[in-house]
Design a protein around this motif. Structure first.
Motif, PDB file in Angstrom:
ATOM      1  N   ALA A 289       0.809  -1.216   0.000  1.00 12.95           N
ATOM      2  CA  ALA A 289       0.000   0.000   0.000  1.00 12.95           C
ATOM      3  C   ALA A 289       0.844   1.269   0.000  1.00 12.95           C
ATOM      4  CB  ALA A 289      -0.924   0.001   1.223  1.00 12.95           C
ATOM      5  N   SER A 290       2.142   1.151   0.000  1.00 11.43           N
ATOM      6  CA  SER A 290       3.214   2.132   0.187  1.00 11.43           C
ATOM      7  C   SER A 290       3.668   2.008   1.626  1.00 11.43           C
ATOM      8  CB  SER A 290       2.828   3.570  -0.150  1.00 11.43           C
ATOM      9  OG  SER A 290       2.154   4.213   0.904  1.00 11.43           O
ATOM     10  N   ALA A 291       4.911   2.325   1.893  1.00 12.09           N
ATOM     11  CA  ALA A 291       5.549   1.968   3.157  1.00 12.09           C
ATOM     12  C   ALA A 291       4.719   2.355   4.376  1.00 12.09           C
ATOM     13  CB  ALA A 291       6.943   2.603   3.221  1.00 12.09           C
ATOM     14  N   CYS A 292       4.372   3.629   4.478  1.00 15.42           N
ATOM     15  CA  CYS A 292       3.687   4.084   5.692  1.00 15.42           C
ATOM     16  C   CYS A 292       2.242   3.601   5.758  1.00 15.42           C
ATOM     17  CB  CYS A 292       3.756   5.608   5.791  1.00 15.42           C
ATOM     18  SG  CYS A 292       5.442   6.228   6.047  1.00 15.42           S
ATOM     19  N   GLU A 293       1.570   3.494   4.623  1.00 19.42           N
ATOM     20  CA  GLU A 293       0.206   2.951   4.623  1.00 19.42           C
ATOM     21  C   GLU A 293       0.221   1.493   5.075  1.00 19.42           C
ATOM     22  OE1 GLU A 293      -2.664   4.187   4.393  1.00 19.42           O
ATOM     23  OE2 GLU A 293      -2.723   5.900   3.039  1.00 19.42           O
ATOM     24  N   GLY A 507      10.023  13.778   3.913  1.00 18.72           N
ATOM     25  CA  GLY A 507       8.819  13.345   3.212  1.00 18.72           C
ATOM     26  C   GLY A 507       8.606  14.056   1.899  1.00 18.72           C
ATOM     27  N   ARG A 508       9.262  15.191   1.717  1.00 18.79           N
ATOM     28  CA  ARG A 508       8.993  16.012   0.528  1.00 18.79           C
ATOM     29  C   ARG A 508       9.495  15.372  -0.758  1.00 18.79           C
ATOM     30  NH1 ARG A 508       5.007  19.685   0.832  1.00 18.79           N
ATOM     31  NH2 ARG A 508       5.024  20.889  -1.082  1.00 18.79           N
ATOM     32  N   ILE A 509      10.489  14.503  -0.667  1.00 16.61           N
ATOM     33  CA  ILE A 509      11.009  13.847  -1.873  1.00 16.61           C
ATOM     34  C   ILE A 509      10.167  12.625  -2.239  1.00 16.61           C
ATOM     35  CG2 ILE A 509      13.102  12.891  -2.937  1.00 16.61           C
ATOM     36  CD1 ILE A 509      13.218  15.858  -2.282  1.00 16.61           C
ATOM     37  N   ILE A 510       9.283  12.198  -1.359  1.00 15.44           N
ATOM     38  CA  ILE A 510       8.324  11.109  -1.631  1.00 15.44           C
ATOM     39  C   ILE A 510       9.043   9.785  -1.847  1.00 15.44           C
ATOM     40  CG2 ILE A 510       6.145  10.579  -2.816  1.00 15.44           C
ATOM     41  CD1 ILE A 510       6.131  13.331  -4.012  1.00 15.44           C
ATOM     42  N   HIS A 511      10.072   9.542  -1.052  1.00 16.74           N
ATOM     43  CA  HIS A 511      10.806   8.284  -1.109  1.00 16.74           C
ATOM     44  C   HIS A 511      10.769   7.588   0.250  1.00 16.74           C
ATOM     45  CE1 HIS A 511      13.601   9.710  -4.666  1.00 16.74           C
ATOM     46  NE2 HIS A 511      12.349   9.476  -5.039  1.00 16.74           N
ATOM     47  N   GLU A 512       9.653   7.696   0.990  1.00 10.62           N
ATOM     48  CA  GLU A 512       9.652   7.140   2.338  1.00 10.62           C
ATOM     49  C   GLU A 512       9.719   5.613   2.294  1.00 10.62           C
ATOM     50  OE1 GLU A 512       5.243   7.452   1.376  1.00 10.62           O
ATOM     51  OE2 GLU A 512       7.034   8.666   1.039  1.00 10.62           O
ATOM     52  N   VAL A 513      10.576   5.063   3.142  1.00  6.71           N
ATOM     53  CA  VAL A 513      10.824   3.617   3.192  1.00  6.71           C
ATOM     54  C   VAL A 513      11.174   3.235   4.634  1.00  6.71           C
ATOM     55  CG1 VAL A 513      11.671   3.479   0.802  1.00  6.71           C
ATOM     56  CG2 VAL A 513      13.292   3.895   2.657  1.00  6.71           C
ATOM     57  N   GLY A 514      11.260   1.927   4.888  1.00  9.98           N
ATOM     58  CA  GLY A 514      11.930   1.435   6.068  1.00  9.98           C
ATOM     59  C   GLY A 514      11.094   1.034   7.261  1.00  9.98           C
ATOM     60  N   VAL A 515       9.791   1.248   7.242  1.00 13.46           N
ATOM     61  CA  VAL A 515       8.988   1.088   8.454  1.00 13.46           C
ATOM     62  C   VAL A 515       8.489  -0.336   8.695  1.00 13.46           C
ATOM     63  CG1 VAL A 515       8.279   3.489   8.654  1.00 13.46           C
ATOM     64  CG2 VAL A 515       7.047   1.979   7.100  1.00 13.46           C
ATOM     65  N   THR A 516       8.811  -1.253   7.798  1.00 13.08           N
ATOM     66  CA  THR A 516       8.541  -2.681   8.012  1.00 13.08           C
ATOM     67  C   THR A 516       9.780  -3.463   7.570  1.00 13.08           C
ATOM     68  OG1 THR A 516       7.443  -2.806   5.840  1.00 13.08           O
ATOM     69  CG2 THR A 516       6.032  -2.521   7.757  1.00 13.08           C
ATOM     70  N   ARG A 517      10.901  -3.107   8.100  1.00 10.85           N
ATOM     71  CA  ARG A 517      12.206  -3.551   7.590  1.00 10.85           C
ATOM     72  C   ARG A 517      12.393  -5.064   7.608  1.00 10.85           C
ATOM     73  NH1 ARG A 517      17.004  -2.429  11.651  1.00 10.85           N
ATOM     74  NH2 ARG A 517      17.424  -0.858  10.086  1.00 10.85           N
ATOM     75  N   LEU A 539       1.591 -13.802   5.450  1.00 13.67           N
ATOM     76  CA  LEU A 539       1.504 -12.355   5.276  1.00 13.67           C
ATOM     77  C   LEU A 539       2.836 -11.847   4.732  1.00 13.67           C
ATOM     78  CD1 LEU A 539       0.005  -9.610   5.834  1.00 13.67           C
ATOM     79  CD2 LEU A 539       1.151  -9.645   8.070  1.00 13.67           C
ATOM     80  N   PHE A 540       2.771 -11.024   3.679  1.00 13.83           N
ATOM     81  CA  PHE A 540       3.971 -10.519   3.022  1.00 13.83           C
ATOM     82  C   PHE A 540       3.875  -9.004   2.830  1.00 13.83           C
ATOM     83  CE2 PHE A 540       3.779 -14.939   1.996  1.00 13.83           C
ATOM     84  CZ  PHE A 540       5.092 -15.360   1.878  1.00 13.83           C
ATOM     85  N   VAL A 541       5.035  -8.351   2.765  1.00 12.00           N
ATOM     86  CA  VAL A 541       5.119  -6.932   2.435  1.00 12.00           C
ATOM     87  C   VAL A 541       5.934  -6.799   1.158  1.00 12.00           C
ATOM     88  CG1 VAL A 541       5.915  -4.650   3.163  1.00 12.00           C
ATOM     89  CG2 VAL A 541       4.936  -6.232   4.848  1.00 12.00           C
ATOM     90  N   ALA A 542       5.412  -6.033   0.203  1.00 10.59           N
ATOM     91  CA  ALA A 542       6.060  -5.915  -1.113  1.00 10.59           C
ATOM     92  C   ALA A 542       6.176  -4.462  -1.544  1.00 10.59           C
ATOM     93  CB  ALA A 542       5.291  -6.726  -2.159  1.00 10.59           C
ATOM     94  N   ASP A 543       6.461  -3.569  -0.599  1.00 11.75           N
ATOM     95  CA  ASP A 543       6.697  -2.174  -0.954  1.00 11.75           C
ATOM     96  C   ASP A 543       7.989  -1.701  -0.289  1.00 11.75           C
ATOM     97  OD1 ASP A 543       5.997  -1.609   1.738  1.00 11.75           O
ATOM     98  OD2 ASP A 543       3.908  -1.245   1.198  1.00 11.75           O
ATOM     99  N   GLY A 544       8.256  -0.397  -0.285  1.00  7.15           N
ATOM    100  CA  GLY A 544       9.500   0.121   0.239  1.00  7.15           C
ATOM    101  C   GLY A 544       9.650   0.022   1.741  1.00  7.15           C
ATOM    102  N   GLY A 545       8.613  -0.427   2.435  1.00  8.09           N
ATOM    103  CA  GLY A 545       8.710  -0.588   3.872  1.00  8.09           C
ATOM    104  C   GLY A 545       9.776  -1.579   4.301  1.00  8.09           C
TER     105      GLY A 545
END
Length: 579
Positions: A289-293, A507-517, A539-545
């Motif tokens: 859903a994107s990292a933070c979502e 957050g302004r560059i819109i490259h947020e990642v890392g929150v489900t490392r 359960l899997f995560v497939a975004d920048g998180g």
């Protein structure tokens, strides 16, 4: 209580999010024969019907200016922004954070520069070099086969340059550098700084039924020939054509559902058109859903088995939030005055860029990791605010006596002459760098705020450290040296420490990642090296998180490669009967 509607069907896989990660997972899994349900919070959007590829800015009273729903311009393809009505987020005291979200089929792949850079071997082992953060549980050789497959599937132009830690790929021919890019390259060369062809996911040769780019230069309006990469036409449409993938739009997922054993059983989502709650059952759930979502979904998916949120026995969900650093410098170049009327033929983005060139001199720079420069300028389609606000600058440069005497501004014939004379004489460098992963940078659930659908929202806590500030200082100093070496004059004074050296808000560059490392230790990470949750095996995560660090390189190509790797793993485990 409203009735919760639940479909009797159980899908093989339910994927949340239709951007880079979700689109790639849907394509791979559908091709493998899995029955896939793909959920997207926004509406369908198709470039051929919904885009404004060839609309002139002057066709609108706003001249293409930004709107609330399209902060990058009225005709930009992406529906969303940093502020979405009814979908707030909050920050802790002292935090500045701008969270960009897309609400449409294809997500943020409808708006990005298509800069498609591979992470290098040292990017996966950066902590071993400088002791900051952690190494990834995987290395470049683990991801390289997937980078290669992504190159071949989607298409990318570039050149092999043999630059340390900037691995090449399977490239199509790169477009010729534009005039202003050649000018900047001459200045950079005098400083021993390389300027090389960009690596963008825009095809310059026909591929898989898609036409080569025809150089209209309007990539972010949505490409009706699908020559640039967006998840909708390049990944999701082929997935739908297999007959194995079902798309459900306007589906705002609020939580992952679980059984008495704590395993995922599907998702609960809100139909945003009717505001009714619905449930979908699946054997496997993939969050993209994107990292933070995705972090928000996990933290909101509490149960008796998962009291701190799903897949969060480590307490790491939401932690190690990162975004790329960013600052920009624009210069005026008298050599580019009085250009004849012409189009800057090419793709809708830069033809040249400056990769990180001081990889081996890191110890003497005063900051860790690196950055690159993205080059901008030229004579794009005139619109609101185009040309570098020439009317605010026309008294600063020689050549027009009237302009010098009037102190800037103007109207009528004189102002038109200023614009003709100075149009295209401004060239800039946008620095994009790596920030350091820190547990103290995080997002969490705000206990007092919900969105319009009743879903608890995120609260952010983040600020730049001295490492990022010193990197921005170096960006500013170096960009000014390049501009001056090329014969230009920086438009603004060097920002000082009191202005964070021009560093943009996190957050302004819109490259947020890392929150489900990802990681090998379940007590220090959320998922394993394949994006599989340590606590919940289906359960899997497939975004920048899942990123352990955020190299200065734009993350989309790595999200695509890792999502493909995760999907392959799901297929393999299902075939073995182990998932």
């Amino acid at each position: 209580m409203p009735t919760v509607q639940q479909s009797p069907k159980t899908w093989d896989v339910c994927i949340v999010g239709s951007g880079a990660g979700g689109g790639m997972a849907a394509k791979v899994l559908a091709d493998a024969g899995a029955e896939v349900l793909l959920l997207e919070a926004g509406p369908e959007w198709h470039a051929g019907e919904d885009g404004h590829m060839f609309t002139w800015n002057y066709a609108s009273p706003r001249r293409g200016a930004a709107t609330e729903k399209r902060p990058f311009g009225e005709f930009d393809a992406c529906i969303g922004g940093w502020d979405i009505d009814g979908e707030p987020y909050t920050t802790t005291e002292g935090t500045e954070w701008d969270w960009f979200r897309a609400r449409m089929l294809g997500g943020r792949t409808n708006h990005w520069g298509r800069i498609s850079l591979r992470f290098g071997p040292d990017d996966f082992r950066a902590a071993s070099r400088d002791g900051l953060g952690d190494d990834w549980p995987i290395g470049y050789q683990d991801v390289k086969p997937y980078y290669d497959r992504v190159d071949d599937l989607i298409g990318i132009f570039g050149t092999e340059e043999n630059i340390p830690n900037a691995p090449g790929g399977n490239y199509m021919p790169a477009p010729e550098p534009r005039c202003y890019e050649k000018l900047l390259k001459q200045g950079a060369a005098s400083l021993n700084i390389p300027v090389i062809p960009s690596r963008l996911s825009i095809i310059t040769e026909a591929l898989n039924g898609r036409q080569a780019c025809h150089y209209c230069g309007q990539c972010n309006r949505g490409c009706s020939t699908h020559s640039n990469f967006a998840a909708g036409p390049v990944l999701i449409e082929p997935a739908l054509q297999t007959g194995n993938c079902t798309l459900r739009t306007n589906a705002m997922v609020r939580k992952v559902t679980t059984d008495a054993n704590g395993r995922a059983t599907g998702v609960s989502f809100i139909d945003t058109q009717t505001r009714s709650e619905r449930k979908a059952k699946a054997d496997v759930v993939v969050l993209a859903a994107s990292a933070c979502e995705t972090a928000r979904l996990l933290l909101n998916s509490t149960s008796r088995q998962h009291p701190n949120g799903l897949a969060n026995s480590s307490g790491v969900v939401g932690k190690y939030l990162m975004d790329s650093t960013g600052t920009s410098i624009t210069g005026f170049f008298p050599q580019l005055l009085d250009q004849p009327a012409h189009n800057c033929d090419g793709v809708g983005g830069m033809h040249s860029y400056i990769p990180w060139w001081m990889h081996e001199q890191q110890d003497r720079l005063g900051f860790p990791r690196g950055y690159h420069f993205e080059i901008y300028g030229g004579r794009g389609m005139p619109g609101y605010g185009f040309g570098g606000d020439i009317h605010r600058l026309n008294d600063r440069f020689p050549g027009n006596d009237e302009a010098q005497n009037k102190g800037g501004g103007g109207y009528g014939k004189s102002l038109k002459q200023d614009y003709r004379r100075m149009y295209g004489a401004f060239v800039g460098l946008a620095g994009r760098g790596e920030s350091i992963a820190r547990k103290e940078s995080y997002c969490e659930i705000d206990p007092n705020t919900v969105d319009q659908y009743g879903i608890p929202v995120l609260r952010f806590n983040m600020e730049w450290s001295d490492a990022e500030l010193q990197q921005a200082r170096h960006m500013q100093e170096t960009a000014r040296e390049i501009i001056e070496a090329a014969g230009g004059t920086p438009l603004d004074d060097m920002p000082g420490k009191e202005d964070d050296y021009g560093l943009l808000t996190p957050g302004r560059i819109i490259h947020e990642v890392g929150v489900t490392r990802m990681g090998d230790d379940p007590s220090q990470s959320v998922v394993n090296a394949y994006g599989q949750a340590h606590d919940v095996d289906n359960l899997f995560v497939a975004d920048g998180g899942t990123f352990v660090s955020q190299p200065h390189k734009n993350p989309t190509w790595t999200i695509l490669a890792l999502s493909m790797r995760t999907a392959d793993y799901i297929v393999d485990q299902r075939r073995k009967g182990e998932l």
